[in-house]
Enzyme design. Structure first.
Site: not given
Ligand code: NAP
Ligand code: GCO
Length: 266
Positions: A144, A157
């Site tokens: 992230s 986080y």
């Molecule tokens: P999301 O839409 O919340 O999807 C996360 C998935 O992980 C959901 O299906 C969630 O299920 C599942 N999950 C949560 N806890 C779990 C557990 N204990 N065991 C198995 N599955 C679990 O998140 P996303 O935005 O796609 O993000 C995916 C990854 O990318 C995460 O690691 C996040 O930190 C990272 N990330 C996201 C962003 C962003 O801007 N979106 C940026 C950087 C990094 P539930 O629906 O039940 O919660």
């Molecule tokens: C926040 C956002 C970020 C993104 C992502 C950025 O609240 O700042 O959720 O944390 O999820 O991780 O890379």
């Protein structure tokens, strides 16, 4: 030989019923990989299987909480029996809690660390022995911006994602001699359910202040889409990255390079 070809490879993507995990898994399937995924409950797994099928992908889904070592070990053993040895692991499952640190309970902090850092450790630990035997493997940890930067309300986080960056480097260091490459993929701000609260249109019809902030902080002047992560994920999952190890590839539209647009500059 196409170095990005994943034909014959089995890829496990955690938390991949929707969002970033789903997009990455769909992209890996497009490059030829067989997809297996897990999510936290049967309803999500069923929805995921249906979504993959609609894309013409015969993915196998498993109910598994990545923080539960017994469930993870059982899932990996079942996959190895039903499908085969896991060639590519994408540690994607994760949550965020946006709470000012002085108001966050220790239990809330621990929950984020458990899912976002202990989970990737548990799943990587479960797949590494077979990768060691095969002398081949790819582990991609979804890091992230918060692996590098902090901001208000995301202390747990950021601690987890900062730790995940170092876990990535340590797995790379400890298992590189087995031809296992472990790298991080660091998405910028991506439009998924997880960031939906940061993009909500305000009562007066204006964009969310954080939405405007991210647009000003991103040279690409847009939020990322989950699909923006597919090419980098294929790269890190394929032979094209066999000498790339311990690296975090940021896919952020340039946020980490940019001080941010001057407020009154048009
Ligand atoms: P999301 O839409 O919340 O999807 C996360 C998935 O992980 C959901 O299906 C969630 O299920 C599942 N999950 C949560 N806890 C779990 C557990 N204990 N065991 C198995 N599955 C679990 O998140 P996303 O935005 O796609 O993000 C995916 C990854 O990318 C995460 O690691 C996040 O930190 C990272 N990330 C996201 C962003 C962003 O801007 N979106 C940026 C950087 C990094 P539930 O629906 O039940 O919660
Ligand atoms: C926040 C956002 C970020 C993104 C992502 C950025 O609240 O700042 O959720 O944390 O999820 O991780 O890379």
């Amino acid at each position: 030989m196409n170095p990005f070809d994943l034909k014959g490879k089995i890829a496990l993507v955690t938390g991949a019923s929707y969002g970033i995990g789903y997009a990455i898994a769909t992209g890996l399937a497009g490059a030829g990989a067989k997809i297996v995924f897990n999510d936290i409950n049967q309803d999500l797994v069923d929805k995921g299987i249906a979504a993959y099928k609609a894309e013409g992908i015969e993915a196998k889904g498993y109910v598994c909480d990545v923080t539960n070592e017994d469930q993870v070990n059982e899932m990996v053993a079942t996959i190895e029996k039903e499908v085969g040895t896991i060639d590519v692991l994408v540690n994607n499952a994760g949550i965020i809690k946006r709470i000012p640190m002085h108001e966050m309970t220790a239990a809330e902090f621990r929950q984020v660390i458990d899912i976002d850092l202990n989970g990737p450790f548990i799943v990587a630990k479960a797949v590494i022995p077979s990768m060691m035997k095969k002398r081949s493997g790819k582990i991609i940890n979804i890091c992230s911006m918060m692996s590098e930067l902090g901001r208000e309300t995301v202390s747990a986080y950021a601690a987890a994602k900062g730790g995940l960056k170092m876990l990535t480097k340590n797995i790379a260091s400890e298992y590189g001699e087995y031809n296992i490459q472990c790298n991080g993929l660091g998405p910028g701000y991506i439009a998924t359910p997880q960031t939906a609260p940061l993009r909500e249109t305000q009562a007066d019809g204006s964009r969310h202040p954080f939405d405007q902030f991210i647009i000003a902080k991103t040279p690409a002047a847009r939020w990322g889409n989950a699909e923006d992560l597919v090419g980098p994920a294929i790269f890190l999952s394929s032979a094209a990255s066999d000498f790339v190890n311990g690296h975090v590839l940021y896919v952020d539209g340039g946020i980490l390079a940019y001080i941010g647009k001057q407020p009154d500059r048009k």
